[in-house]
Design a protein around this motif. Structure first.
Motif, PDB file in Angstrom:
ATOM      1  N   THR A   1      81.285  85.958  14.822  1.00  0.00           N
ATOM      2  CA  THR A   1      81.206  87.495  15.047  1.00  0.00           C
ATOM      3  C   THR A   1      81.807  88.064  14.078  1.00  0.00           C
ATOM      4  O   THR A   1      81.364  89.191  13.535  1.00  0.00           O
ATOM      5  CB  THR A   1      81.937  87.558  16.528  1.00  0.00           C
ATOM      6  OG1 THR A   1      81.479  86.649  17.436  1.00  0.00           O
ATOM      7  CG2 THR A   1      82.179  89.019  16.813  1.00  0.00           C
TER       8      THR A   1
ATOM      9  N   TYR B   1      72.136  96.643  16.560  1.00  0.00           N
ATOM     10  CA  TYR B   1      73.172  95.383  16.712  1.00  0.00           C
ATOM     11  C   TYR B   1      73.262  95.486  18.220  1.00  0.00           C
ATOM     12  O   TYR B   1      73.660  96.468  18.842  1.00  0.00           O
ATOM     13  CB  TYR B   1      74.331  95.737  15.906  1.00  0.00           C
ATOM     14  CG  TYR B   1      75.809  94.818  16.158  1.00  0.00           C
ATOM     15  CD1 TYR B   1      75.302  93.498  16.562  1.00  0.00           C
ATOM     16  CD2 TYR B   1      77.050  95.479  16.082  1.00  0.00           C
ATOM     17  CE1 TYR B   1      76.548  92.638  16.716  1.00  0.00           C
ATOM     18  CE2 TYR B   1      77.962  94.431  16.572  1.00  0.00           C
ATOM     19  CZ  TYR B   1      77.694  93.080  16.982  1.00  0.00           C
ATOM     20  OH  TYR B   1      78.744  92.313  17.119  1.00  0.00           O
TER      21      TYR B   1
ATOM     22  N   ASN C   1      77.263  94.330   9.841  1.00  0.00           N
ATOM     23  CA  ASN C   1      77.278  95.937  10.381  1.00  0.00           C
ATOM     24  C   ASN C   1      78.335  96.605  10.019  1.00  0.00           C
ATOM     25  O   ASN C   1      78.454  97.877  10.257  1.00  0.00           O
ATOM     26  CB  ASN C   1      77.706  95.525  11.904  1.00  0.00           C
ATOM     27  CG  ASN C   1      76.393  95.290  12.674  1.00  0.00           C
ATOM     28  OD1 ASN C   1      75.594  95.992  12.700  1.00  0.00           O
ATOM     29  ND2 ASN C   1      76.227  94.233  13.506  1.00  0.00           N
TER      30      ASN C   1
ATOM     31  N   GLU D   1      80.068  91.525  23.053  1.00  0.00           N
ATOM     32  CA  GLU D   1      80.850  92.516  24.273  1.00  0.00           C
ATOM     33  C   GLU D   1      80.319  93.640  24.328  1.00  0.00           C
ATOM     34  O   GLU D   1      80.532  94.631  23.228  1.00  0.00           O
ATOM     35  CB  GLU D   1      82.301  92.609  23.587  1.00  0.00           C
ATOM     36  CG  GLU D   1      83.073  91.154  23.622  1.00  0.00           C
ATOM     37  CD  GLU D   1      83.658  90.982  25.023  1.00  0.00           C
ATOM     38  OE1 GLU D   1      83.418  91.684  25.830  1.00  0.00           O
ATOM     39  OE2 GLU D   1      84.396  89.928  25.064  1.00  0.00           O
ATOM     40  N   ARG D   2      79.530  94.157  25.021  1.00  0.00           N
ATOM     41  CA  ARG D   2      78.739  95.170  25.083  1.00  0.00           C
ATOM     42  C   ARG D   2      79.005  95.941  26.493  1.00  0.00           C
ATOM     43  O   ARG D   2      79.248  95.352  27.617  1.00  0.00           O
ATOM     44  CB  ARG D   2      77.277  95.063  24.820  1.00  0.00           C
ATOM     45  CG  ARG D   2      76.754  94.088  25.727  1.00  0.00           C
ATOM     46  CD  ARG D   2      75.289  93.785  25.213  1.00  0.00           C
ATOM     47  NE  ARG D   2      74.730  92.721  26.011  1.00  0.00           N
ATOM     48  CZ  ARG D   2      74.453  91.411  25.474  1.00  0.00           C
ATOM     49  NH1 ARG D   2      74.799  91.106  24.420  1.00  0.00           N
ATOM     50  NH2 ARG D   2      73.874  90.464  26.189  1.00  0.00           N
ATOM     51  N   GLY D   3      78.691  97.281  26.399  1.00  0.00           N
ATOM     52  CA  GLY D   3      78.827  98.030  27.532  1.00  0.00           C
ATOM     53  C   GLY D   3      78.395  99.346  27.406  1.00  0.00           C
ATOM     54  O   GLY D   3      77.897  99.659  26.307  1.00  0.00           O
TER      55      GLY D   3
ATOM     56  N   PRO E   1      75.728  93.684  20.246  1.00  0.00           N
ATOM     57  CA  PRO E   1      77.106  92.797  20.281  1.00  0.00           C
ATOM     58  C   PRO E   1      77.296  91.963  21.623  1.00  0.00           C
ATOM     59  O   PRO E   1      76.701  92.374  22.573  1.00  0.00           O
ATOM     60  CB  PRO E   1      78.165  93.702  20.505  1.00  0.00           C
ATOM     61  CG  PRO E   1      77.820  95.208  20.524  1.00  0.00           C
ATOM     62  CD  PRO E   1      76.245  95.186  20.492  1.00  0.00           C
TER      63      PRO E   1
ATOM     64  N   ILE F   1      81.325  96.803  10.269  1.00  0.00           N
ATOM     65  CA  ILE F   1      82.425  96.994  11.102  1.00  0.00           C
ATOM     66  C   ILE F   1      83.768  96.597  10.329  1.00  0.00           C
ATOM     67  O   ILE F   1      84.806  97.355  10.395  1.00  0.00           O
ATOM     68  CB  ILE F   1      82.160  96.413  12.541  1.00  0.00           C
ATOM     69  CG1 ILE F   1      81.104  97.137  13.025  1.00  0.00           C
ATOM     70  CG2 ILE F   1      83.543  96.874  13.443  1.00  0.00           C
ATOM     71  CD1 ILE F   1      80.832  96.461  14.432  1.00  0.00           C
TER      72      ILE F   1
ATOM     73  N   ARG G   1      79.978  91.128  12.137  1.00  0.00           N
ATOM     74  CA  ARG G   1      80.600  92.398  11.991  1.00  0.00           C
ATOM     75  C   ARG G   1      80.831  92.894  10.663  1.00  0.00           C
ATOM     76  O   ARG G   1      80.650  94.215  10.281  1.00  0.00           O
ATOM     77  CB  ARG G   1      82.126  92.414  12.514  1.00  0.00           C
ATOM     78  CG  ARG G   1      82.224  92.436  13.991  1.00  0.00           C
ATOM     79  CD  ARG G   1      83.444  92.440  14.761  1.00  0.00           C
ATOM     80  NE  ARG G   1      83.653  92.417  16.186  1.00  0.00           N
ATOM     81  CZ  ARG G   1      84.324  92.052  16.940  1.00  0.00           C
ATOM     82  NH1 ARG G   1      85.608  91.683  16.408  1.00  0.00           N
ATOM     83  NH2 ARG G   1      84.303  92.214  18.278  1.00  0.00           N
TER      84      ARG G   1
ATOM     85  N   PHE H   1      92.559  87.125   8.417  1.00  0.00           N
ATOM     86  CA  PHE H   1      93.219  87.953   9.148  1.00  0.00           C
ATOM     87  C   PHE H   1      94.672  87.590   8.954  1.00  0.00           C
ATOM     88  O   PHE H   1      95.049  86.552   9.759  1.00  0.00           O
ATOM     89  CB  PHE H   1      92.879  88.103  10.565  1.00  0.00           C
ATOM     90  CG  PHE H   1      91.347  88.568  10.764  1.00  0.00           C
ATOM     91  CD1 PHE H   1      91.196  90.223  10.501  1.00  0.00           C
ATOM     92  CD2 PHE H   1      90.364  87.744  10.874  1.00  0.00           C
ATOM     93  CE1 PHE H   1      89.972  90.580  10.807  1.00  0.00           C
ATOM     94  CE2 PHE H   1      89.060  88.630  11.010  1.00  0.00           C
ATOM     95  CZ  PHE H   1      88.929  89.604  10.951  1.00  0.00           C
ATOM     96  N   GLY H   2      95.731  88.435   8.041  1.00  0.00           N
ATOM     97  CA  GLY H   2      96.711  87.661   7.891  1.00  0.00           C
ATOM     98  C   GLY H   2      96.760  86.377   7.260  1.00  0.00           C
ATOM     99  O   GLY H   2      96.164  85.989   6.380  1.00  0.00           O
TER     100      GLY H   2
ATOM    101  N   ILE I   1      73.116 101.641   7.764  1.00  0.00           N
ATOM    102  CA  ILE I   1      73.483 101.729   9.366  1.00  0.00           C
ATOM    103  C   ILE I   1      71.961 102.083  10.171  1.00  0.00           C
ATOM    104  O   ILE I   1      71.963 101.315  11.095  1.00  0.00           O
ATOM    105  CB  ILE I   1      74.440 102.773   9.659  1.00  0.00           C
ATOM    106  CG1 ILE I   1      75.870 102.246   9.514  1.00  0.00           C
ATOM    107  CG2 ILE I   1      74.576 103.111  11.389  1.00  0.00           C
ATOM    108  CD1 ILE I   1      77.117 103.156   9.645  1.00  0.00           C
TER     109      ILE I   1
END
Lengths: 308, 437
Positions: free
Chosen positions: A44, A78, A51, A82-84, A80, A53, A48, A14-15, A73
């Protein structure tokens, strides 16, 4: 061994920051694979990538020998960390929607949801809004949605967070049951006791690199320290201690006992066997306690991470 | 797998079934109509009060000008001094006292006229009084110079140029006004739509982030599908709401105006005389016919098709940017810094539209802004009624949709990275970095 998922040399940047630096893992079919590592290690990101992502910058991921592609898929479930759920949507509607996104038809989804809702005895929640549910209740729905499309590969990131011990146990049993039915599970958690209990393979990622992996049992053998926990009942305590010190490496031991005995952790040399230690001990007194110290996952984790 | 229809359906139903959306949809037109009715009613009430203005005309020249009407009564005082007159007016609680002194000449008199009142009198009342005096004073002066005022009146010529295009279509100034109304309404509607429903898209993206469902969703769907599904679903919900508003609003307006007999279109400012002038029914009929003719002369089909194209294009363009902002932030309060670059071109479009296009629909500035994709939907829509060659319109639409595809790619990149970033308020610099991930 037959591997369901193979990730080879995964690099992700990432960068300027390298999140994964040439990480490879092999997840055998039908195993429960523990993906471990301190916070921010890159677990994570790897999950990802599996998955789809995020895409890896380098490296290849194959599922059942086929390069990862969009129709995989439906083969992956999956959950995760952080899920909701959509707060204002009704439980049933939402579960149907999420199941359909995984490629189930509406009728298939309804049928299977009914099975799971009956199993968890939550049929009455169907028309409730998610915001009326407690956190634990919502987690159950999320678990159901994750496994509903009967994927070959299940990925759980901290699956037990938010559950009380009873419900955590229910979920644990369900995961084991799914494995019995042929699913492969990747399991990421910081709860070492559940890794100990459930995983048969682990991989440890630290600062973007994989530093350890393999069968849990092999790793434990590799980390065994030749230390035995010993309890010895004797009259001449000081003399015995002196004798043992001359022959072995001793350290303090702490275990519960009913006798007033000598307690030691005794390390034997590579050339010696447990039997030799026992004959030394029995010559000095009555042996009340003799256990090989097996390193816990917790110890291995801390030791490996600190050494790197 | 293509889940776009499924996502659009969910987004649409979720919006439409939302309680506050339903309440807003059905209550807003009621409130609007109620407000209009209230304003009309209050204006009428305000004008219903009869005003009494006392006049002390020592010159005796202007008394004949002041004839009482329904709304204003003139009370002519004679044989009292100014001081007494003031007292009388104050005691009788009349609206005011107009004092015209005696003077040698009209010019000398003009400066000495006074109006006494409790508070500052309304501008309209003063204008009416002044006009009355001016008319009479001019007539007097004309007579003194030996000119008959009636003659002047007769000699007056009214010139109205008959406008006609080279292709032979007859137009009128009324036509130009109509064109402005049509263009302006279309542009303004689009502007409002973008602001209201663009925000809605943004909120819906933020909601997915705060409820943490996003990661579950995008493990099943490509982010760009989710993004497009959101934009389309919200647009459909918006169009539904707009149509219901127009429908209910129309019905209510009709009902209210017939039941209560309140004339909502009539401007309460129109003075009695002006109404009298137009009241001539033949004239009215002619105006109506001309107006209808003008509406029919507008390139209606062209306008309708282009309205749809620019509406869709403009909304999608801005909608994708709103979605990107939603993805970049964690809560609505963090959106401020990113809203400016979106609102600026929109405001610019409206200002260019309402000032420059009205001034000169085919001027350089108007032309340029009708090609710039961020302003073209509003500006071009306002220009079309004045006649824009089809190829120019198509070129502008093409640029608009081309830009939309670029912004969607841009938004999708921000979106893809942003939706998985929690607890962070990114700067523009970071956003630039995300584009490279």
């Amino acid at each position: 061994m037959d591997n369901l998922l193979v990730a080879e040399n995964i690099v992700k940047k990432f960068g300027d920051y390298t999140a994964l630096n040439g990480v490879s893992i092999e997840v055998p079919k039908g195993s429960i694979f523990g993906l471990l590592g301190p916070n921010g290690a890159g677990k994570t990101t790897l999950i990802r990538i599996i998955n789809q992502i995020t895409m890896p910058d380098e490296g290849l991921v194959t599922l059942d020998g086929v390069k990862l592609q969009s129709n995989h898929i439906k083969d992956i479930g999956y959950l995760p960390e952080e899920r909701g759920l959509y707060k204002s949507m009704k439980v049933g509607e939402q579960a149907l929607y999420l199941a359909q996104l995984k490629g189930l038809t509406k009728n298939q989804a309804k049928e299977r949801l009914k099975y799971w809702f009956d199993k968890f005895e939550i049929t009455s929640w169907w028309n409730k809004k998610v915001q009326e549910l407690s956190k634990g209740m919502a987690q159950k729905i999320q678990f159901i949605v994750t496994v509903l499309h009967q994927p070959k590969l299940l990925i759980f990131d901290e699956p037990f967070s938010g559950f009380d011990p009873i419900n955590a146990n229910i979920i644990k049993d369900e995961i084991l049951q799914l494995r019995e039915e042929g699913a492969t599970v990747i399991f990421s958690t910081h709860r070492m006791e559940s890794v100990e209990e459930m995983c048969d393979h682990i991989a440890l990622i630290h600062e973007s690199n994989k530093i350890l992996d393999g069968k849990l049992i092999d790793i434990k053998r590799q980390y065994k320290s030749n230390i035995y926990e010993v309890g010895l009942l004797t009259e001449q305590k000081a003399e015995t201690e002196k004798y043992l010190k001359e022959n072995f490496e001793l350290s303090e031991a702490n275990f519960k006992t009913i006798n007033d005995e000598l307690k030691f952790n005794i390390k034997i040399d590579a050339g010696q066997t447990a039997n030799q230690l026992i004959s030394h001990l029995t010559s000095k007194g009555q042996l009340t306690h003799f256990v090989e110290v097996i390193p816990s996952v917790n110890d291995i984790f801390i030791q490996t991470v600190q050494n790197n | 797998m293509n889940h776009l229809p499924l996502i659009i359906k969910r987004e649409y139903l979720n919006k439409v079934k939302n309680k506050s959306f339903i309440i807003m949809t059905f209550l807003s037109p009621l409130i609007m109509v109620g407000l209009f009715a209230l304003i009309a009613f209050l204006t009428q009430l305000n004008n219903d009060k009869v005003r009494t203005i006392s006049i002390l005309d020592e010159s005796k020249l202007f008394v004949s000008q002041f004839k009482s009407t329904d709304k204003t009564k003139y009370d002519i005082l004679t044989n009292v001094s100014l001081e007494d007159a003031k007292k009388i007016v104050q005691e009788s609680k009349n609206y005011g006292l107009l004092y015209i002194p005696k003077a040698d000449s009209i010019d000398a008199l003009a400066d000495k006229i006074k109006f006494y009142s409790e508070d500052s009198p309304s501008l309209m009342t003063m204008e009416e009084i002044e006009r009355k005096i001016e008319t009479k004073a001019r007539d007097i002066k004309l007579r003194k110079s030996g000119i008959d005022p009636d003659l002047i009146h007769k000699l007056k010529v009214n010139v109205t140029a008959n406008l006609e295009t080279f292709s032979g279509e007859k137009t009128s100034k009324l036509g130009s006004t109509l064109k402005l109304v049509f263009g302006g309404a279309a542009g303004y509607l689009l502007f409002m739509f973008i602001i209201i429903y663009g925000n809605m898209i943004m909120r819906s993206v933020i909601e997915e982030k705060t409820s943490r469902i996003i990661e579950v969703i995008i493990s099943s769907v490509k982010p760009i599908q989710l993004l497009l599904g959101k934009i389309f679903g919200t647009s459909l919900a918006g169009i539904t709401q707009f149509l219901i508003w127009i429908l209910i609003g129309g019905i209510l307006m009709t009902v209210v105006s017939t039941v209560f007999g309140i004339n909502m279109s009539g401007s309460p400012m129109a003075s009695q005389e002006a109404v009298n002038q137009v009241a001539n029914s033949a004239e009215m009929q002619k105006m109506m016919n001309l107006g209808m003719q003008e509406v029919l002369n507008l390139p209606l089909a062209n306008l309708a098709i282009m309205f749809v194209l620019f509406f869709v294009g403009g909304y999608l363009l801005y909608g994708s940017l709103y979605a990107a902002i939603g993805a970049a932030v964690d809560s609505e309060t963090d959106t401020q810094q990113f809203m400016m670059p979106i609102l600026m071109p929109l405001m610019l479009a409206i200002y260019v539209g309402f000032f420059t296009v009205i001034e000169n629909p085919h001027g350089t500035v108007s032309q340029i802004f009708s090609y710039v994709p961020f302003t073209s939907p509003v500006v071009m829509l306002m220009r079309i009624p004045f006649g824009v060659p089809i190829w120019q319109q198509l070129l502008s639409v093409a640029i608009l949709f081309g830009t939309f595809f670029l912004t969607v790619l841009f938004a999708a990149k921000i979106y893809r990275v942003g939706i998985l970033m929690y607890g962070k308020k990114p700067s523009y610099k970071e956003l630039r970095k995300w584009l490279k991930y």
